[in-house]
Design a protein around this motif. Structure first.
Motif, PDB file in Angstrom:
ATOM      1  N   THR A  91       0.722  -1.346   0.100  1.00  0.00           N
ATOM      2  CA  THR A  91       0.074  -0.048   0.033  1.00  0.00           C
ATOM      3  C   THR A  91       0.829   1.164   0.040  1.00  0.00           C
ATOM      4  O   THR A  91       0.622   2.258  -0.686  1.00  0.00           O
ATOM      5  CB  THR A  91      -0.835  -0.062   1.342  1.00  0.00           C
ATOM      6  N   SER A  92       2.045   1.304   0.885  1.00  0.00           N
ATOM      7  CA  SER A  92       2.866   2.272   0.952  1.00  0.00           C
ATOM      8  C   SER A  92       3.573   2.607  -0.253  1.00  0.00           C
ATOM      9  O   SER A  92       3.807   3.924  -0.616  1.00  0.00           O
ATOM     10  CB  SER A  92       3.544   2.212   2.227  1.00  0.00           C
ATOM     11  N   VAL A  93       4.079   1.778  -0.781  1.00  0.00           N
ATOM     12  CA  VAL A  93       4.827   1.543  -1.904  1.00  0.00           C
ATOM     13  C   VAL A  93       3.819   2.342  -3.204  1.00  0.00           C
ATOM     14  O   VAL A  93       4.423   3.359  -3.996  1.00  0.00           O
ATOM     15  CB  VAL A  93       5.625   0.424  -2.482  1.00  0.00           C
ATOM     16  N   ARG A  94       2.718   1.755  -3.250  1.00  0.00           N
ATOM     17  CA  ARG A  94       1.816   2.216  -4.407  1.00  0.00           C
ATOM     18  C   ARG A  94       1.750   3.755  -4.167  1.00  0.00           C
ATOM     19  O   ARG A  94       1.597   4.505  -5.116  1.00  0.00           O
ATOM     20  CB  ARG A  94       0.525   1.508  -4.302  1.00  0.00           C
ATOM     21  N   LYS A  95       1.466   4.146  -2.865  1.00  0.00           N
ATOM     22  CA  LYS A  95       1.187   5.528  -2.658  1.00  0.00           C
ATOM     23  C   LYS A  95       2.262   6.356  -3.035  1.00  0.00           C
ATOM     24  O   LYS A  95       2.307   7.450  -3.876  1.00  0.00           O
ATOM     25  CB  LYS A  95       0.827   5.808  -0.941  1.00  0.00           C
TER      26      LYS A  95
END
Lengths: 139, 135
Positions: free
Chosen positions: B22-26
């Protein structure tokens, strides 16, 4: 314990993966699904992954396992709705999902499963008369 | 090269891997990577995070949003204090696995990213650094 819902529709089972699955949840799905195939005598499994933004090697392997396990239990698996970016990434990663049947939409996936069931019915019917003939000659 | 933004995350449980994705996608979305590159970066992160968890007995991820003047980049640094890798060349070969995977993790990930570095010391740990630049 979390579970991915498995819906039953006639002789088929439908799964729509709508969350980013952590590894244990994916393994749980494998267990749940094989149990349901046996419980209902299902002939087909349709897995919709259109909501999945990422399919890494773990999830790819799980899809392959599900397809193999289902086959052993006399059910066909079709994976539908893969996003184009996911397809590109999987192939570059070195995973072309061998042994997994895919279709672009749920509709096409259902057609494939129905076609499989009809084919196996026809094969059964084709074998029946021979059995009847064998039976009568013995009497 | 300038670091525009950075953040760190723990990788201790299989739930942490969901937060990593989720964080990498963001970060990738904020850096305006296209959908295909976003997917490649998140998938690569997921592969390495799993190695960190399974073989490195857990560790940390540091994410850096970079700018080199003309291009934007996303650098992901995975660090663990696990047993280390004895033969890195062999570990990078497709089909090599010491666990229960298919052995696509490291070699496959290298193809998804622009830069790939791995540093490992036996009994001290492993650091994998992967970077993708905007086109």
């Amino acid at each position: 314990m979390e579970h991915i819902p498995i819906l039953r529709m006639g002789s088929f089972l439908l799964i729509t993966v709508q969350v980013d699955m952590h590894d244990r949840l994916a393994l749980q799905l494998q267990d749940d699904l094989t149990e349901r195939i046996v419980q209902h005598g299902s002939h087909g499994v349709l897995i919709d992954i259109s909501a999945l933004e990422v399919v890494d090697s773990f999830i790819g392997r799980m899809l392959g396992n599900i397809a193999s396990m289902s086959r052993v239990l006399d059910a066909q698996t079709v994976v539908v709705g893969m996003r184009p970016a996911v397809a590109i990434t999987l192939v570059e990663l070195g995973m072309s999902l061998p042994g997994i049947r895919t279709a672009l939409t749920v509709e096409r996936g259902m057609e494939i499963l129905r076609g499989d069931v009809e084919n196996s019915m026809q094969e059964l019917e084709a074998e029946e008369p021979e059995r009847a003939a064998d039976g009568s000659s013995e009497v | 090269m300038e670091v525009l933004k950075s953040d760190s995350l723990p990788i201790r449980t299989s739930e942490d891997m969901v937060s990593v994705r989720t964080s990498v996608r963001k970060f990738a979305t904020e850096l305006r990577f296209g959908i295909v590159d976003q997917t490649k970066i998140v998938t690569a992160a997921s592969e390495i995070a799993r190695n960190t968890l399974d073989y490195g007995r857990g560790g940390d991820l540091r994410m850096e949003a970079l700018s080199n003047g003309t291009k934007r980049g996303l650098r992901l640094i995975f660090t663990d204090r696990g047993p280390g890798i004895r033969d890195i060349e062999r570990a990078l070969t497709d089909g090599f696995t010491s666990g229960n995977g298919m052995g696509l993790g490291l070699g496959g990930t290298r193809r998804l990213m622009d830069e790939f570095e791995i540093a490992s010391k036996v009994n001290e740990g492993t650091t994998v650094t992967i970077t993708k630049w905007s086109r």
